[in-house]
Design a protein around this motif. Structure first.
Motif, PDB file in Angstrom:
ATOM      1  N   PHE A 172       0.834  -1.208   0.000  1.00 54.36           N
ATOM      2  CA  PHE A 172       0.000   0.000   0.000  1.00 54.36           C
ATOM      3  C   PHE A 172       0.865   1.253   0.000  1.00 54.36           C
ATOM      4  CE2 PHE A 172      -2.259   3.358   2.240  1.00 54.36           C
ATOM      5  CZ  PHE A 172      -3.415   3.445   1.478  1.00 54.36           C
ATOM      6  N   ASN A 173       1.899   1.240   0.774  1.00 54.81           N
ATOM      7  CA  ASN A 173       2.770   2.418   0.836  1.00 54.81           C
ATOM      8  C   ASN A 173       3.541   2.614  -0.454  1.00 54.81           C
ATOM      9  OD1 ASN A 173       1.992   3.015   3.467  1.00 54.81           O
ATOM     10  ND2 ASN A 173       3.570   1.672   4.357  1.00 54.81           N
ATOM     11  N   ALA A 174       3.806   1.495  -1.187  1.00 53.25           N
ATOM     12  CA  ALA A 174       4.551   1.624  -2.453  1.00 53.25           C
ATOM     13  C   ALA A 174       3.706   2.345  -3.515  1.00 53.25           C
ATOM     14  CB  ALA A 174       4.973   0.236  -2.950  1.00 53.25           C
ATOM     15  N   ASP A 175       2.403   2.040  -3.653  1.00 51.70           N
ATOM     16  CA  ASP A 175       1.537   2.697  -4.640  1.00 51.70           C
ATOM     17  C   ASP A 175       0.118   2.655  -4.096  1.00 51.70           C
ATOM     18  OD1 ASP A 175       0.235   3.709  -6.786  1.00 51.70           O
ATOM     19  OD2 ASP A 175       1.166   2.389  -8.277  1.00 51.70           O
ATOM     20  N   PRO A 176      -0.246   3.629  -3.288  1.00 51.29           N
ATOM     21  CA  PRO A 176      -1.559   3.602  -2.647  1.00 51.29           C
ATOM     22  C   PRO A 176      -2.705   3.565  -3.644  1.00 51.29           C
ATOM     23  CG  PRO A 176      -0.129   5.199  -1.593  1.00 51.29           C
ATOM     24  CD  PRO A 176       0.583   4.749  -2.830  1.00 51.29           C
ATOM     25  N   GLU A 177      -2.537   4.259  -4.775  1.00 47.00           N
ATOM     26  CA  GLU A 177      -3.628   4.303  -5.721  1.00 47.00           C
ATOM     27  C   GLU A 177      -3.849   2.940  -6.375  1.00 47.00           C
ATOM     28  OE1 GLU A 177      -4.952   6.778  -9.766  1.00 47.00           O
ATOM     29  OE2 GLU A 177      -3.073   7.240  -8.707  1.00 47.00           O
ATOM     30  N   PHE A 178      -2.722   2.302  -6.764  1.00 42.35           N
ATOM     31  CA  PHE A 178      -2.852   0.972  -7.382  1.00 42.35           C
ATOM     32  C   PHE A 178      -3.386  -0.062  -6.394  1.00 42.35           C
ATOM     33  CE2 PHE A 178      -1.049  -3.211  -8.194  1.00 42.35           C
ATOM     34  CZ  PHE A 178      -1.573  -3.480  -9.462  1.00 42.35           C
ATOM     35  N   PHE A 179      -2.919   0.077  -5.178  1.00 39.83           N
ATOM     36  CA  PHE A 179      -3.369  -0.884  -4.159  1.00 39.83           C
ATOM     37  C   PHE A 179      -4.871  -0.749  -3.936  1.00 39.83           C
ATOM     38  CE2 PHE A 179      -4.207  -2.145   0.213  1.00 39.83           C
ATOM     39  CZ  PHE A 179      -3.701  -3.453   0.198  1.00 39.83           C
ATOM     40  N   SER A 180      -5.347   0.508  -3.942  1.00 39.30           N
ATOM     41  CA  SER A 180      -6.781   0.734  -3.763  1.00 39.30           C
ATOM     42  C   SER A 180      -7.556   0.155  -4.929  1.00 39.30           C
ATOM     43  CB  SER A 180      -7.046   2.234  -3.619  1.00 39.30           C
ATOM     44  OG  SER A 180      -8.439   2.462  -3.507  1.00 39.30           O
ATOM     45  N   PHE A 181      -6.986   0.314  -6.139  1.00 37.45           N
ATOM     46  CA  PHE A 181      -7.647  -0.236  -7.312  1.00 37.45           C
ATOM     47  C   PHE A 181      -7.658  -1.771  -7.272  1.00 37.45           C
ATOM     48  CE2 PHE A 181      -7.194  -1.798 -11.686  1.00 37.45           C
ATOM     49  CZ  PHE A 181      -8.429  -1.444 -12.180  1.00 37.45           C
ATOM     50  N   PHE A 182      -6.512  -2.318  -6.857  1.00 37.70           N
ATOM     51  CA  PHE A 182      -6.411  -3.788  -6.786  1.00 37.70           C
ATOM     52  C   PHE A 182      -7.411  -4.362  -5.778  1.00 37.70           C
ATOM     53  CE2 PHE A 182      -4.487  -7.632  -4.973  1.00 37.70           C
ATOM     54  CZ  PHE A 182      -4.388  -8.413  -6.126  1.00 37.70           C
ATOM     55  N   ARG A 183      -7.588  -3.690  -4.686  1.00 42.40           N
ATOM     56  CA  ARG A 183      -8.544  -4.150  -3.676  1.00 42.40           C
ATOM     57  C   ARG A 183      -9.960  -4.071  -4.238  1.00 42.40           C
ATOM     58  NH1 ARG A 183      -7.050  -7.039   0.550  1.00 42.40           N
ATOM     59  NH2 ARG A 183      -8.656  -6.064   1.872  1.00 42.40           N
ATOM     60  N   THR A 184     -10.207  -3.038  -5.081  1.00 44.52           N
ATOM     61  CA  THR A 184     -11.533  -2.911  -5.685  1.00 44.52           C
ATOM     62  C   THR A 184     -11.805  -4.064  -6.640  1.00 44.52           C
ATOM     63  OG1 THR A 184     -11.403  -0.511  -5.515  1.00 44.52           O
ATOM     64  CG2 THR A 184     -13.017  -1.406  -7.067  1.00 44.52           C
ATOM     65  N   LEU A 185     -10.774  -4.442  -7.428  1.00 41.07           N
ATOM     66  CA  LEU A 185     -10.919  -5.574  -8.333  1.00 41.07           C
ATOM     67  C   LEU A 185     -11.178  -6.880  -7.571  1.00 41.07           C
ATOM     68  CD1 LEU A 185      -8.119  -4.865 -10.990  1.00 41.07           C
ATOM     69  CD2 LEU A 185     -10.584  -4.491 -11.192  1.00 41.07           C
ATOM     70  N   GLU A 186     -10.470  -7.036  -6.479  1.00 43.04           N
ATOM     71  CA  GLU A 186     -10.679  -8.241  -5.676  1.00 43.04           C
ATOM     72  C   GLU A 186     -12.105  -8.318  -5.165  1.00 43.04           C
ATOM     73  OE1 GLU A 186      -7.771  -8.181  -2.604  1.00 43.04           O
ATOM     74  OE2 GLU A 186      -6.358  -9.421  -3.732  1.00 43.04           O
ATOM     75  N   SER A 187     -12.674  -7.175  -4.800  1.00 39.82           N
ATOM     76  CA  SER A 187     -14.049  -7.173  -4.313  1.00 39.82           C
ATOM     77  C   SER A 187     -15.021  -7.530  -5.428  1.00 39.82           C
ATOM     78  CB  SER A 187     -14.405  -5.798  -3.717  1.00 39.82           C
ATOM     79  OG  SER A 187     -14.354  -4.805  -4.724  1.00 39.82           O
ATOM     80  N   TYR A 188     -14.679  -7.120  -6.691  1.00 36.53           N
ATOM     81  CA  TYR A 188     -15.538  -7.464  -7.804  1.00 36.53           C
ATOM     82  C   TYR A 188     -15.510  -8.958  -8.118  1.00 36.53           C
ATOM     83  CZ  TYR A 188     -15.984  -2.465  -8.759  1.00 36.53           C
ATOM     84  OH  TYR A 188     -16.241  -1.127  -8.680  1.00 36.53           O
ATOM     85  N   GLN A 189     -14.397  -9.641  -7.774  1.00 34.26           N
ATOM     86  CA  GLN A 189     -14.295 -11.085  -8.008  1.00 34.26           C
ATOM     87  C   GLN A 189     -15.314 -11.883  -7.206  1.00 34.26           C
ATOM     88  OE1 GLN A 189     -10.253 -12.163  -7.208  1.00 34.26           O
ATOM     89  NE2 GLN A 189      -9.491 -11.475  -9.204  1.00 34.26           N
ATOM     90  N   ALA A 190     -15.809 -11.285  -6.138  1.00 36.06           N
ATOM     91  CA  ALA A 190     -16.800 -11.977  -5.321  1.00 36.06           C
ATOM     92  C   ALA A 190     -18.146 -12.072  -6.025  1.00 36.06           C
ATOM     93  CB  ALA A 190     -16.966 -11.261  -3.988  1.00 36.06           C
TER      94      ALA A 190
END
Length: 319
Positions: free
Chosen positions: A270-288
């Protein structure tokens, strides 16, 4: 005629020689009997001997002879009825006296039956059963018994020291029986009790008591075994609970360490790229979402904008 007389004389001489000659074996001793009365002394030297034609020879064995008595039912001093089987060894020590008193071995065995059986009956009936079956040096240490219940038996005293014992009892029987032997020309070498047993009715009672005792001992062993089994199972269950508790605690520690490591990795990412991490977490939520789900997106949403950019310039005119 002369030849016939010579032949007859030869035959008579041979017949006379056959009736006058006899042999004595090494195992025998002989007495010359004339008209039913013994003549001379006892012949003990083996070899060829001579006697008169009208005399007869009586042979007597010099070796040890065996006497076996009948199995006799006798009550002991404690009124236990037992079967006693005795045997003895004897020899003819005075053949002349033996001949005049009992005449032969059959007569001697009859007299031995009367004398030895009488002595055995008197001795057994005045002796406790323990004295008959035990030895003088027989000792029992109750503390060393494998079966402690034997020490509690009331019908027998295991610690009682025999006063006579089997050996001295047999010696006393021999001494008493020997007192009557000199008058018969017999030397009694020894007397032994071959076997002692209960009569059938008492034997059945003893067998039933022995069976009951063995069953009691077996039940005690089974009870001890069940107790030991429960103890082992209890220890096993306790060890199993302890092992499971330790395993559960270690599993929780491992899971906690894994969760902490995962959280640390997430934090670093998250600290390395907060924006990408936020996007990645959003994609993971869509996988559900399921395969047949419909997703409604706003045109100005970040995800829609990302999809628009990933499709190329031909989709750039979309509002």
């Amino acid at each position: 005629m002369k030849a016939i007389l010579t032949l007859v004389a030869a035959l008579l001489l041979i017949a006379a020689s056959a009736s006058m000659l006899y042999t004595v074996d090494e195992a025998d001793q002989a007495i010359i009997v004339q008209f039913g009365q013994p003549i001379g002394g006892v012949i003990t030297e083996p070899g060829l001997k001579v006697k008169l034609p009208w005399q007869t020879v009586r042979y007597f064995d010099k070796r040890l002879l065996v006497w076996d008595g009948d199995v006799t039912q006798i009550p002991t001093l404690g009124r236990e009825f037992i079967l006693v089987d005795t045997t003895a060894r004897w020899r003819i020590s005075e053949p002349l006296l033996f001949l005049t008193s009992v005449r032969d071995e059959a007569g001697a065995r009859t007299r031995l039956d009367d004398i030895i059986d009488s002595v055995v009956r008197d001795m057994v009936s005045s002796t406790e059963l323990e004295e008959i079956v035990r030895s003088k040096d027989w000792e029992v240490n109750v503390e060393d018994l494998e079966d402690p219940t034997l020490a509690d038996r009331s019908d027998v005293n295991l610690e009682m020291q025999p006063k006579l014992g089997r050996e001295l009892l047999e010696q006393e029987i021999l001494t008493r029986a020997r007192a009557s032997m000199p008058a018969l020309g017999i030397e009694l070498d020894d007397v032994r009790i071959k076997r002692v047993n209960y009569i059938n009715s008492v034997r059945q009672q003893v067998e039933q008591r022995m069976i009951a005792e063995r069953q009691s001992i077996a039940e005690r062993f089974r009870s001890e075994g069940r107790g030991r089994s429960q103890e082992i199972l209890g220890n096993m269950e306790r060890d199993l609970r302890r092992i499971r508790s330790v395993a559960a605690r270690e599993a929780e520690e491992i899971r906690g360490n894994a969760d902490a490591e995962a959280t640390r990795i997430y934090g670093v990412a998250f600290n390395a790229d907060p924006e990408f991490f936020s996007f990645f977490r959003t994609l993971e939520s869509y996988q559900a979402l399921g395969a047949n789900s419909t997703l409604m997106l706003r045109a100005d949403s970040d995800f829609f904008r990302y999809l628009e950019q990933s499709q190329g310039p031909e989709y750039s005119h979309l509002p």
